[in-house]
Design an enzyme around this catalytic site. Structure first.
Site, PDB file in Angstrom:
ATOM      1  N   GLY A 304       3.724   5.303   3.067  1.00  0.00           N
ATOM      2  CA  GLY A 304       4.228   5.472   4.422  1.00  0.00           C
ATOM      3  C   GLY A 304       3.338   4.757   5.429  1.00  0.00           C
ATOM      4  N   SER A 305       3.175   5.381   6.596  1.00  0.00           N
ATOM      5  CA  SER A 305       2.524   4.688   7.710  1.00  0.00           C
ATOM      6  C   SER A 305       1.063   4.346   7.452  1.00  0.00           C
ATOM      7  CB  SER A 305       2.628   5.537   8.972  1.00  0.00           C
ATOM      8  OG  SER A 305       3.983   5.818   9.225  1.00  0.00           O
ATOM      9  N   THR A 306       0.400   5.065   6.533  1.00  0.00           N
ATOM     10  CA  THR A 306      -1.001   4.715   6.273  1.00  0.00           C
ATOM     11  C   THR A 306      -1.089   3.263   5.800  1.00  0.00           C
ATOM     12  OG1 THR A 306      -0.791   5.611   4.033  1.00  0.00           O
ATOM     13  CG2 THR A 306      -1.798   7.039   5.683  1.00  0.00           C
ATOM     14  N   PHE A 307       0.023   2.775   5.215  1.00  0.00           N
ATOM     15  CA  PHE A 307       0.043   1.425   4.679  1.00  0.00           C
ATOM     16  C   PHE A 307       0.112   0.375   5.789  1.00  0.00           C
ATOM     17  CE2 PHE A 307       1.730  -1.971   1.871  1.00  0.00           C
ATOM     18  CZ  PHE A 307       0.841  -1.825   0.826  1.00  0.00           C
ATOM     19  N   LYS A 308       0.439   0.831   7.009  1.00  0.00           N
ATOM     20  CA  LYS A 308       0.538  -0.117   8.128  1.00  0.00           C
ATOM     21  C   LYS A 308      -0.819  -0.778   8.397  1.00  0.00           C
ATOM     22  CE  LYS A 308       4.512   2.244  10.122  1.00  0.00           C
ATOM     23  NZ  LYS A 308       4.917   3.377  10.973  1.00  0.00           N
TER      24      LYS A 308
END
Lengths: 724, 366
Positions: A304-308
């Site tokens: 999810g957003s941690t991958f941004k």
């Protein structure tokens, strides 16, 4: 009387010649058996008489980075039987076998019928009645047998080495487990089995036909070579903090699973790694497969957003996005004929690049990803180590799943940019984020720092290993500051630590169904972060799989846990709050903190009462009526409703903890190995047992104050034999 | 006929005393381990054997001075009594069962083996009978027939009593005496063949005998079962080598070799004193056989001649069979080594026989 006929004399002579011939044949036969084939028969006879006993090597100790022992081998007795001797005793005194079985069953807590079956088994000369019995039980059994002057022919005790995990379930997934024969099955016990196990010795000795050693026996003793020790990168205290938060999380949110990893970013060394569900490696009978699963390395999830962070790193490094770029979020992004919604209804409107990151804005990141292009995106995915094992020294590491680059479509690129479509392991993610924290250098995650020889000398050191420079130092530093702003201004506010410069990123992803598609209502909430943002030292990842109830967002579930862990870790590592950098986050998001009172020495009820008054929870470890130690220590600040771990013991005088770094050595003389180990562990001392039986000598005098973690060598001796 | 009595054959006496001394030494050494464990007295068996040796020597001295010719009139009665005692073993409660065979007559505190008595009685009877009608022996049915019937009867009884070793020794002795007395060589050949056939039959009937035979042919095929005893015996002999491991140094006596102080004492001797020690024993037996048969050959009367040959053949056959078993040349049969094996009845009766042999020797010209 009749005279002897001539024929009788002749035939007598023939008989004499016959005997002469027979005796000559015998003589030649003797020469054949004794001289020609003598050596052959003699060696066969010797093989028959010689029995070889394997003498187990002592398995090496596993220490944390500060030489606190985590896994030690202690000598415990196994009860064995020689059924043929038991049956001989039975013939001498009928009923003795039953009697023996009854006594053994009573003290070993077994079924008498089962014991009887074992000790009277036919055609064998060796059976285990019970392996690696509690020293207390053995002591009681020996005492009883001696008191009653019982004869138990064929029953004996064989010392064997048993693995004892001094801190119970602490770092269970890292340490792993051994089987009954002390062979490593999982974790470091498995990977470093060759180093830890040592080389068994042999005791060769001559026996008679009834399995007794011959009086003038020939012996040979080949000493065992003890196993090597391991010094881990794990920091016992950091691991404690992680376990404490995982316990609290498990109690409060009952997630399907959870993982916390703390990594030293400059070296790739893992300071703590914990999962839920977990297990106590000492309690060998109660492992479920799910509990043994090391989710941190074996399970993949959509980050999810941690991958941004990865998307942003790649785009910044490639220059396809600049700090000055502006983005407009109408609440969705249109990719081809599909719309991908932003998590915020109505969208974030007009934003700078930094705001896009702070807001974790999906349309913004999709634009950044599409602008970057698949080819470059994949280059960075691979450079950060996704889709391949990190090479951490644990078994069962998953590689993660990347959408194959060959058939990637814009919609794939769009979802990948916001951390969907690809699946990663927690260890991959924290390793990648640590690279950002470490000036762009990707480090190989390490669990083992040193291998020690049996004498404690260093045989091998594992230096930090740089895999590659993924992004430039400038890009990395820039990103760290952006991540700090996420915590101070954006979606990561719940991770804000007063006085510390913390950077991080939240993540919430729907769980993938095994057959494809997403599970309704099941989320993985996560938070990954680093500190201090201006010069990161540690990174920490918190992954919570399917927390029960609301909220399920990473910022609300995982960020507070990250904050609690990071607060204690930074304090433990001596990273002082940077007073000049005080950016108070928005009011209402702060968690009220209280000062931990001293409850050591109190009874459990009193301690719980004291903690309850300041709105702290209590969790217990060990058994007993008094609190002998607490974690964190008095005076520290803790968020309300956090659990203080209370270590219970029976005698507070046995383990007083002197403030600071010293501990008072308890008196363990007269105690069994397990009890001695527990007393010393409670006092914060390390334990090195020698021998078996009851403690009669300890290397540190009782009452003496020594630095915590000092190794106390305790000599054990079997019970003194009393005269008949 | 009046013959002048001379002193007995010193060589026989010397050989017997030497064998007896070696035997006592070996009983002491071989039995000490078992005696320590079972009776808490390493000399338990030695003391008993010593007592029997003294008793046997007393009997020997008495019989040596006894005129063997006075045996002739009582020989028939002696045989009948001994056979009755042997058959008495079949009466329940009279026989004592040891290791699966009923060989012992229970006489309250004492017990003895009637078969030992039969051994001597058969020799007396044959010596007397054959010294009279040697010529009739040439006829298979009228002459040889009754003896073969007796041989068959005794053999059958002993086989039924599971004492194959004694059966073999007695029948073998009778065979040799019949041969010496003048039976046709052709008949003897058939008899030998029939004997082998009967042994085979006996083995076929009793599985334990068959196992002993197969065990003897290939002891390593079943090292824990049928081949065990022989293999342990060979291990003992092999361990001794040419010179032996020294008195008391046997390792096979530590509960590996069964019957180490009785039937297999020769193996322990071979282990402790090597081939050289065993050769000394063989030489002493050779000496005994040589002088014993010489007594027979030089004895002027037929009864004395046949008695001497019979007594000598008896001892010689037992020695050869026992040593043959121990060295693996013959299948395992329970038979003692004269003068050496532990066992009261056997020792006393063997010495009694030697006493009579010495008695005969006093009437031979030198």
């Amino acid at each position: 009387m009749f005279a002897t006929p001539v024929q009788v004399r002749k035939r007598s002579a023939t008989v004499f010649l016959l005997f002469g011939a027979l005796l000559t044949i015998l003589l030649f036969r003797l020469l054949w058996v004794q001289v020609v084939n003598g050596a052959f028969y003699a060696s066969k006879a010797e093989n028959m008489r010689m029995r070889e006993l394997v003498v187990e090597a002592k398995r090496g100790t596993i220490y944390d980075r500060n030489m606190h022992s985590l896994a030690v081998s202690i000598s415990v007795d196994s009860v064995v039987a020689n059924p043929s001797e038991v049956m001989r005793g039975e013939r001498e005194a009928p009923g003795r076998a039953r009697e023996t079985a009854a006594v053994l069953a009573q003290f070993l807590e077994m079924d008498p019928e089962k014991v009887y079956g074992l000790i009277t088994k036919e055609n064998v000369s060796f059976v285990y009645v019970k392996r690696k019995v509690d020293p207390d039980k053995i002591t009681n059994l020996r005492n009883y047998v001696q008191e009653k002057n019982l004869k138990m022919p064929g029953i004996s005790y064989v010392p064997e080495s048993k693995r004892y995990y001094e801190k119970g379930k602490l770092a269970a997934h890292v340490l792993g487990v051994t089987d009954t024969d002390a062979r490593g099955l999982e974790g470091l016990e498995f990977i470093f089995d060759q180093q830890l196990k040592g080389i068994p010795g042999r005791l060769v000795s001559e026996y008679d036909g009834q399995n007794r050693q011959l009086p003038q026996a020939e012996h040979a003793f080949i000493r065992p070579t003890d196993g090597r020790g391991l010094v881990l990168t794990i920091d016992e205290t950091v691991q404690y903090i992680v376990e404490r938060e995982l316990d609290k999380l498990e109690r409060e949110r009952k997630p399907k699973g959870a993982t916390i990893i703390v990594m030293e970013v400059k070296t790739g060394r893992i300071l703590a790694l914990g999962n839920r569900p977990t297990f106590d490696p000492n309690d060998r009978t109660n492992f479920s497969d799910a509990a043994r699963r090391n989710r941190a390395i074996s399970d993949v999830y959509e980050p999810g957003s941690t991958f941004k962070i990865v998307t942003a790193s790649a785009a910044l490094e490639e220059g396809t996005v600049k700090n000055s770029d502006r983005f407009f979020d109408p609440g969705y992004a249109k990719v081809g004929d599909r719309r991908v919604r932003c998590w915020k209804d109505g969208g974030h409107g007009d934003q700078t690049f930094e705001e896009v990151v702070q807001n974790s804005c999906n349309p913004g990141f999709i634009a950044i990803g599409l602008n970057l292009g698949a080819e470059k995106f994949y280059r960075y995915l691979k450079a950060f180590g996704f889709g391949q094992p990190t090479g951490i020294s644990l078994n069962g590491e998953a590689t993660g799943i990347l959408v194959p680059q060959a058939n990637v479509k814009p919609i794939d690129l769009a979802t990948m940019s916001i951390g969907q479509a690809n699946a990663v392991t927690p260890i991959q993610l924290i390793t990648a984020v640590s690279a950002v924290a470490n000036g762009g250098k990707l480090m190989k995650p390490q669990l083992v720092e040193k291998v020690l020889d049996a004498q404690g000398g260093v045989l091998k050191s594992y230096a930090p290993e740089i895999i590659r420079q993924v992004i430039s130092q400038e890009t990395a530093q820039h990103l760290n500051l952006i991540l700090e702003s996420v915590v101070s201004k954006g979606t990561g506010k719940n991770a804000y630590i007063d006085g510390q410069r913390v950077g991080g990123k939240t993540g919430t992803a729907q769980k993938i169904k095994s057959g494809g598609g997403y599970m309704e209502g099941e989320y993985v909430a996560s938070f990954v972060g680093l500190a201090p943002a201006n010069d990161p030292v540690v990174a920490c990842l918190v992954v919570v799989d399917a927390p029960q109830g609301e909220p399920h967002f990473g910022g609300l579930v995982a960020a507070p846990i990250f904050k609690l862990v990071m607060t204690d870790v930074l304090r433990h590592l001596g990273i002082q709050p940077q007073a000049e950098h005080q950016e108070t986050p928005a009011a209402g998001d702060t968690v009220e903190e209280v000062i931990v009172p001293s409850v050591t020495g109190l009874s459990l009820l009193e301690a719980q009462d004291q903690l309850g008054r300041v709105r702290l929870a209590a969790a217990t470890e060990g058994f007993g009526t008094k609190v002998v130690r607490q974690q964190p220590e008095p005076g520290e600040k803790l968020a309300i409703s956090t659990a203080v771990i209370l270590y219970l013991g029976d005698d507070p005088k046995a383990a007083p903890v002197i403030a600071g770094a010293s501990a008072v050595c308890p008196d363990v003389r007269g105690k069994g190995i397990r009890q001695a180990g527990e007393l010393l562990a409670q006092a914060g001392l390390s334990f090195e047992p020698v021998g078996s039986g009851l403690a009669h000598k300890q290397s540190v005098q009782p009452g003496q104050a020594v630095p915590r973690g000092t190794v106390v060598q305790v000599e054990f001796a079997p019970l003194p034999e009393e005269g008949p | 006929m009046r013959l002048k009595r001379k002193s007995p054959d010193v060589t026989i006496l010397l050989a017997v005393v030497l064998l007896l001394m070696i035997g006592l030494l070996m009983v002491m050494s071989a039995s000490s381990v078992r005696a320590s464990y079972e009776y808490e007295d390493p000399f338990f068996f030695f003391k008993r054997q010593m007592m029997f040796a003294v008793m046997g020597l007393a009997v020997l001295v008495v019989l040596m001075r006894f005129d063997y010719r006075r045996l002739s009139p009582i020989a028939n009665g002696f045989l009948i009594v001994s056979l009755i005692l042997l058959l008495a073993l079949f009466i329940p409660g009279v026989g004592k069962k040891v290791l699966g065979s009923t060989r012992w007559l229970n006489l309250g505190p004492a017990s003895f083996q009637p078969s030992e008595l039969v051994k001597l009685a058969v020799i007396f009877f044959l010596a007397k009978a054959l010294s009279r009608d040697q010529h009739q022996l040439l006829d298979l049915f009228k002459g040889l027939g009754p003896y073969l019937a007796l041989m068959g009867f005794i053999g059958l009884v002993l086989v039924v009593q599971k004492d194959l070793g004694t059966a073999l020794a007695i029948c073998g002795t009778m065979f040799l005496m019949l041969f010496v007395a003048g039976a046709r060589t052709k008949h003897m050949g058939w008899l030998f063949g029939a004997g082998v056939g009967l042994v085979a039959l006996a083995a076929y009937i009793e599985p334990y005998r068959m196992r002993r035979i197969t065990g003897f042919l290939d002891p390593e095929a079943d090292p824990q079962g049928a081949g065990y005893q022989l293999l342990q015996s060979l291990y003992a002999l092999g361990g001794g080598g040419l010179f032996g491991s020294g008195l008391g140094q046997s390792k096979q006596k530590f509960f590996y070799l069964p019957e180490h102080h009785t039937d297999f004492i020769f193996a322990i001797l071979g282990e402790e004193f090597g081939t050289l020690g065993a050769a000394v024993v063989i030489a002493l037996f050779f000496l005994l056989i040589w002088r014993g048969i010489r007594v027979g050959v030089t004895c002027p009367d037929a009864f004395g001649s046949l008695l001497a040959v019979g007594l000598t053949a008896q001892v010689g056959l037992q020695a050869v069979i026992n040593m043959g078993v121990v060295t693996g040349l013959l299948p395992v049969t329970g038979i003692t080594l004269p003068f050496l094996s532990y066992g009261g009845s056997s020792l006393v009766f063997t010495l009694a026989g030697i006493g009579l042999l010495l008695s005969v020797s006093r009437y031979s010209p030198r």
